[in-house]
Design a protein around this motif. Sequence first.
Motif, PDB file in Angstrom:
ATOM      1  N   TRP B 134     -28.845  69.894 -52.469  1.00 17.13           N
ATOM      2  CA  TRP B 134     -29.057  70.723 -53.677  1.00 17.13           C
ATOM      3  C   TRP B 134     -27.737  71.114 -54.306  1.00 17.13           C
ATOM      4  O   TRP B 134     -27.594  71.137 -55.527  1.00 17.13           O
ATOM      5  CB  TRP B 134     -29.882  71.964 -53.324  1.00 17.13           C
ATOM      6  CG  TRP B 134     -31.137  71.601 -52.599  1.00 17.13           C
ATOM      7  CD1 TRP B 134     -31.519  72.004 -51.362  1.00 17.13           C
ATOM      8  CD2 TRP B 134     -32.166  70.707 -53.055  1.00 17.13           C
ATOM      9  NE1 TRP B 134     -32.717  71.428 -51.010  1.00 17.13           N
ATOM     10  CE2 TRP B 134     -33.140  70.635 -52.026  1.00 17.13           C
ATOM     11  CE3 TRP B 134     -32.372  69.971 -54.222  1.00 17.13           C
ATOM     12  CZ2 TRP B 134     -34.281  69.846 -52.143  1.00 17.13           C
ATOM     13  CZ3 TRP B 134     -33.516  69.186 -54.332  1.00 17.13           C
ATOM     14  CH2 TRP B 134     -34.458  69.128 -53.300  1.00 17.13           C
ATOM     15  N   GLN B 135     -26.778  71.431 -53.453  1.00 18.04           N
ATOM     16  CA  GLN B 135     -25.436  71.763 -53.938  1.00 18.04           C
ATOM     17  C   GLN B 135     -24.881  70.591 -54.753  1.00 18.04           C
ATOM     18  O   GLN B 135     -24.345  70.768 -55.849  1.00 18.04           O
ATOM     19  CB  GLN B 135     -24.560  72.028 -52.711  1.00 18.04           C
ATOM     20  CG  GLN B 135     -23.112  72.314 -52.944  1.00 18.04           C
ATOM     21  CD  GLN B 135     -22.373  72.154 -51.619  1.00 18.04           C
ATOM     22  OE1 GLN B 135     -22.190  71.043 -51.134  1.00 18.04           O
ATOM     23  NE2 GLN B 135     -21.984  73.272 -51.025  1.00 18.04           N
ATOM     24  N   GLN B 136     -25.058  69.372 -54.223  1.00 16.77           N
ATOM     25  CA  GLN B 136     -24.536  68.197 -54.909  1.00 16.77           C
ATOM     26  C   GLN B 136     -25.324  67.905 -56.187  1.00 16.77           C
ATOM     27  O   GLN B 136     -24.743  67.538 -57.208  1.00 16.77           O
ATOM     28  CB  GLN B 136     -24.555  66.978 -53.972  1.00 16.77           C
ATOM     29  CG  GLN B 136     -23.654  67.131 -52.749  1.00 16.77           C
ATOM     30  CD  GLN B 136     -22.178  67.332 -53.118  1.00 16.77           C
ATOM     31  OE1 GLN B 136     -21.618  66.615 -53.935  1.00 16.77           O
ATOM     32  NE2 GLN B 136     -21.555  68.358 -52.541  1.00 16.77           N
ATOM     33  N   LEU B 137     -26.652  68.085 -56.105  1.00 17.06           N
ATOM     34  CA  LEU B 137     -27.489  67.863 -57.302  1.00 17.06           C
ATOM     35  C   LEU B 137     -27.061  68.814 -58.422  1.00 17.06           C
ATOM     36  O   LEU B 137     -26.910  68.410 -59.574  1.00 17.06           O
ATOM     37  CB  LEU B 137     -28.975  68.084 -56.952  1.00 17.06           C
ATOM     38  CG  LEU B 137     -29.981  67.873 -58.083  1.00 17.06           C
ATOM     39  CD1 LEU B 137     -30.039  66.406 -58.496  1.00 17.06           C
ATOM     40  CD2 LEU B 137     -31.379  68.346 -57.664  1.00 17.06           C
ATOM     41  N   CYS B 138     -26.867  70.078 -58.067  1.00 16.84           N
ATOM     42  CA  CYS B 138     -26.439  71.073 -59.062  1.00 16.84           C
ATOM     43  C   CYS B 138     -25.074  70.696 -59.626  1.00 16.84           C
ATOM     44  O   CYS B 138     -24.858  70.733 -60.833  1.00 16.84           O
ATOM     45  CB  CYS B 138     -26.386  72.471 -58.448  1.00 16.84           C
ATOM     46  SG  CYS B 138     -28.021  73.112 -58.078  1.00 16.84           S
ATOM     47  N   LYS B 139     -24.148  70.332 -58.724  1.00 11.73           N
ATOM     48  CA  LYS B 139     -22.806  69.949 -59.169  1.00 11.73           C
ATOM     49  C   LYS B 139     -22.864  68.815 -60.167  1.00 11.73           C
ATOM     50  O   LYS B 139     -22.175  68.828 -61.186  1.00 11.73           O
ATOM     51  CB  LYS B 139     -21.970  69.489 -57.964  1.00 11.73           C
ATOM     52  CG  LYS B 139     -21.109  70.592 -57.416  1.00 11.73           C
ATOM     53  CD  LYS B 139     -20.067  70.033 -56.485  1.00 11.73           C
ATOM     54  CE  LYS B 139     -19.260  71.231 -56.002  1.00 11.73           C
ATOM     55  NZ  LYS B 139     -18.565  71.019 -54.801  1.00 11.73           N
ATOM     56  N   ASN B 140     -23.688  67.815 -59.845  1.00 12.50           N
ATOM     57  CA  ASN B 140     -23.786  66.646 -60.718  1.00 12.50           C
ATOM     58  C   ASN B 140     -24.350  66.983 -62.093  1.00 12.50           C
ATOM     59  O   ASN B 140     -24.224  66.199 -63.024  1.00 12.50           O
ATOM     60  CB  ASN B 140     -24.653  65.555 -60.070  1.00 12.50           C
ATOM     61  CG  ASN B 140     -23.972  64.970 -58.840  1.00 12.50           C
ATOM     62  OD1 ASN B 140     -22.755  65.090 -58.702  1.00 12.50           O
ATOM     63  ND2 ASN B 140     -24.745  64.371 -57.949  1.00 12.50           N
ATOM     64  N   HIS B 141     -25.033  68.126 -62.189  1.00 10.08           N
ATOM     65  CA  HIS B 141     -25.610  68.515 -63.487  1.00 10.08           C
ATOM     66  C   HIS B 141     -24.910  69.747 -64.047  1.00 10.08           C
ATOM     67  O   HIS B 141     -25.453  70.409 -64.927  1.00 10.08           O
ATOM     68  CB  HIS B 141     -27.113  68.779 -63.333  1.00 10.08           C
ATOM     69  CG  HIS B 141     -27.896  67.527 -63.070  1.00 10.08           C
ATOM     70  ND1 HIS B 141     -28.052  66.996 -61.808  1.00 10.08           N
ATOM     71  CD2 HIS B 141     -28.527  66.672 -63.915  1.00 10.08           C
ATOM     72  CE1 HIS B 141     -28.771  65.881 -61.891  1.00 10.08           C
ATOM     73  NE2 HIS B 141     -29.063  65.661 -63.158  1.00 10.08           N
ATOM     74  N   ASN B 142     -23.735  70.030 -63.497  1.00 10.56           N
ATOM     75  CA  ASN B 142     -22.995  71.227 -63.912  1.00 10.56           C
ATOM     76  C   ASN B 142     -23.858  72.482 -63.849  1.00 10.56           C
ATOM     77  O   ASN B 142     -23.748  73.376 -64.690  1.00 10.56           O
ATOM     78  CB  ASN B 142     -22.434  71.066 -65.332  1.00 10.56           C
ATOM     79  CG  ASN B 142     -21.354  70.000 -65.366  1.00 10.56           C
ATOM     80  OD1 ASN B 142     -20.537  69.927 -64.445  1.00 10.56           O
ATOM     81  ND2 ASN B 142     -21.382  69.166 -66.387  1.00 10.56           N
ATOM     82  N   GLY B 143     -24.741  72.510 -62.873  1.00 11.65           N
ATOM     83  CA  GLY B 143     -25.606  73.678 -62.694  1.00 11.65           C
ATOM     84  C   GLY B 143     -25.116  74.512 -61.534  1.00 11.65           C
ATOM     85  O   GLY B 143     -24.168  74.145 -60.830  1.00 11.65           O
ATOM     86  N   GLU B 144     -25.787  75.621 -61.321  1.00 12.15           N
ATOM     87  CA  GLU B 144     -25.343  76.534 -60.270  1.00 12.15           C
ATOM     88  C   GLU B 144     -26.370  76.530 -59.134  1.00 12.15           C
ATOM     89  O   GLU B 144     -27.582  76.536 -59.383  1.00 12.15           O
ATOM     90  CB  GLU B 144     -25.231  77.953 -60.854  1.00 12.15           C
ATOM     91  CG  GLU B 144     -24.549  78.929 -59.915  1.00 12.15           C
ATOM     92  CD  GLU B 144     -24.650  80.367 -60.406  1.00 12.15           C
ATOM     93  OE1 GLU B 144     -24.286  81.270 -59.630  1.00 12.15           O
ATOM     94  OE2 GLU B 144     -25.117  80.592 -61.541  1.00 12.15           O
ATOM     95  N   LEU B 145     -25.868  76.517 -57.914  1.00  7.85           N
ATOM     96  CA  LEU B 145     -26.766  76.674 -56.767  1.00  7.85           C
ATOM     97  C   LEU B 145     -26.987  78.174 -56.577  1.00  7.85           C
ATOM     98  O   LEU B 145     -26.042  78.919 -56.311  1.00  7.85           O
ATOM     99  CB  LEU B 145     -26.130  76.067 -55.515  1.00  7.85           C
ATOM    100  CG  LEU B 145     -27.012  76.088 -54.263  1.00  7.85           C
ATOM    101  CD1 LEU B 145     -28.205  75.146 -54.420  1.00  7.85           C
ATOM    102  CD2 LEU B 145     -26.214  75.695 -53.028  1.00  7.85           C
ATOM    103  N   LEU B 146     -28.226  78.611 -56.747  1.00  3.58           N
ATOM    104  CA  LEU B 146     -28.526  80.041 -56.603  1.00  3.58           C
ATOM    105  C   LEU B 146     -28.901  80.305 -55.152  1.00  3.58           C
ATOM    106  O   LEU B 146     -29.679  79.559 -54.556  1.00  3.58           O
ATOM    107  CB  LEU B 146     -29.684  80.433 -57.524  1.00  3.58           C
ATOM    108  CG  LEU B 146     -29.514  80.083 -59.015  1.00  3.58           C
ATOM    109  CD1 LEU B 146     -30.795  80.389 -59.782  1.00  3.58           C
ATOM    110  CD2 LEU B 146     -28.337  80.857 -59.597  1.00  3.58           C
ATOM    111  N   VAL B 147     -28.345  81.378 -54.584  1.00  4.25           N
ATOM    112  CA  VAL B 147     -28.577  81.651 -53.167  1.00  4.25           C
ATOM    113  C   VAL B 147     -29.118  83.061 -52.963  1.00  4.25           C
ATOM    114  O   VAL B 147     -28.463  84.043 -53.316  1.00  4.25           O
ATOM    115  CB  VAL B 147     -27.270  81.492 -52.349  1.00  4.25           C
ATOM    116  CG1 VAL B 147     -27.552  81.696 -50.865  1.00  4.25           C
ATOM    117  CG2 VAL B 147     -26.654  80.121 -52.589  1.00  4.25           C
ATOM    118  N   ALA B 148     -30.300  83.158 -52.397  1.00  5.92           N
ATOM    119  CA  ALA B 148     -30.845  84.470 -52.024  1.00  5.92           C
ATOM    120  C   ALA B 148     -30.179  84.878 -50.709  1.00  5.92           C
ATOM    121  O   ALA B 148     -30.351  84.221 -49.683  1.00  5.92           O
ATOM    122  CB  ALA B 148     -32.352  84.374 -51.859  1.00  5.92           C
TER     123      ALA B 148
END
Lengths: 141, 410
Positions: B134-148
């Motif tokens: 998920w971290q990599q998927l977010c990175k690839n889309h310039n998105g943020e990994l949200l963490v509870a």
Amino acid sequence: MTIQEIQEQIVSEFSVFDDWLDKYNYLIEMGKEVPRIDERFKTNNHLISGCQSRVWLHAENRESKIYFTADSDAVITKGIVNLLIRVFSGQSPEAILDADTNFIEQIGLKEHLSPTRSNGLVSMVKQMKLYAQVYKLKQDN
Amino acid sequence: MNGFTASELNELRNQFPALHQSIYGKPLIYLDNAATTQKPQLVIDRITKYYTFENCNIHRGVHYLSQEATAAYEDVRAKVAGFIHAAKSEEVIFTRGTTESINLIASSFGKLLFETGDSVLITGMEHHSNLVPWQQLCKNHNGELLVAELDERGEVSMEQYGKLLEQKPKLVAITHISNALGTVNPIKEMIAMAHANDIPVLIDGAQSVAHMRIDVQELDCDFFVFSGHKMYGPMGVGVLYGKQKWLEQMPPWQFGGEMVDQVSLHETTFNQLPFKFEAGTPNVAGVLGLGAAIDFLQQTDLEKIGLHEMIILNYALEKLKSIPGIRIIGNAAERAGVISFVVEGTHPSDIGTLLDKMGVAVRTGHHCAQPVMTHFNVPGTVRASFAAYNSLAEADIFVEAVQKAVNMLC
């Protein structure tokens, strides 16, 4: 003493223990006496990879002999490092490069030799030999 | 309802050949079940039978063996669907394990829905395999990994989780049970909260399927993933359950034989579910072994297994607490499967090494959950994890061994 003689000495020390408990107690005692690395060398550059616990190893070259100091946050690992330091510290790069480490098997710590073992004994030996290689190259030049 | 009686437990243990061996001259006490469980004889026999008499490639042969093996393979798909209460067999995809299931979703679901700036919401207790994809998927889309984030007990703050959902992540990916802490997440509630925001949810069930009844329809999760080898089955086989509506839309992630319908040199149409996600020759023996593992769980009674494990775990936990200097890592109100701990003045690897010499197999280190270790400010932990075949007597030996190791080290 030569590396061979020190190894024989260690084997003879361990031969008095007939159960694992005494052996590990001895290893733990040795861990407490490891020649401590100077705090300023406890950096990522001196960390040995492949260990579950952190192990720092430093080498110094004085009069064509290599002297090792180390530390670890795990005491059994420190005991193992100390054994290696006893064997290799104060020896010439050539002697270190030529040495085998059969004594580990002979003292019944064979299970620590597996390359996947978390305490990274194999990595420690490799790192010590790497230092020896570097100093030998420096000498030869 | 109680756990197993002494004779039931004895009978159960007798099904596991690996338990009946000595390590360094001491009886093996296997408490590394969260890493992988031992295998009952019927699983071993099923795999042996396949390679001895039934071996052949499935889904393409017209000959007898191929048809028999295909039928057996597809029977297991139906068995898995029944086991997790899926609506349809087609919603069950066989993979190599939890990690591959998650990567499949990250790749395929990512292609389907992700656009620049999109995010995924996870918790602070995820195994690396439910974090890094998920971290990599977010990175690839310039998105943020949200963490509870976790609190000091190792539970997710539901308030913060709710707030993060308002940021509209494209997917929520959470573990059912933490492999490092034993925390059981309130996933039904978390799924409902995500759905209220129209966000699909993936549940990492690697640590839960062997301990409790799973009903994916009741949970209403969009994806549920798990491995065979942590539920008494073989390694190299796992499951991806996905709601049909998602799987139908998701593009294939690996290409090759089996997953295609018509192929010309320049065009391909893809096979239907579940085959479009199963490219190449599958792990037939593994799938059959997984089927036998489900038989084992159902014959033994999963509910009873869960109860039995809970009794052993709570017993060991209370006894461990009496050891001076011990710190239990993770004290969630709902716990299952594992106890993680450190002892003041000792390193987990030292304790693990000494326990090993006493015949007790535990796991030490970060348990592929480094952010969890960072959260609790420990280099790693000692982790004991329990299975159906563990006994109170083993818990006693384990706690005594920990005490003995601490005495040696301190």
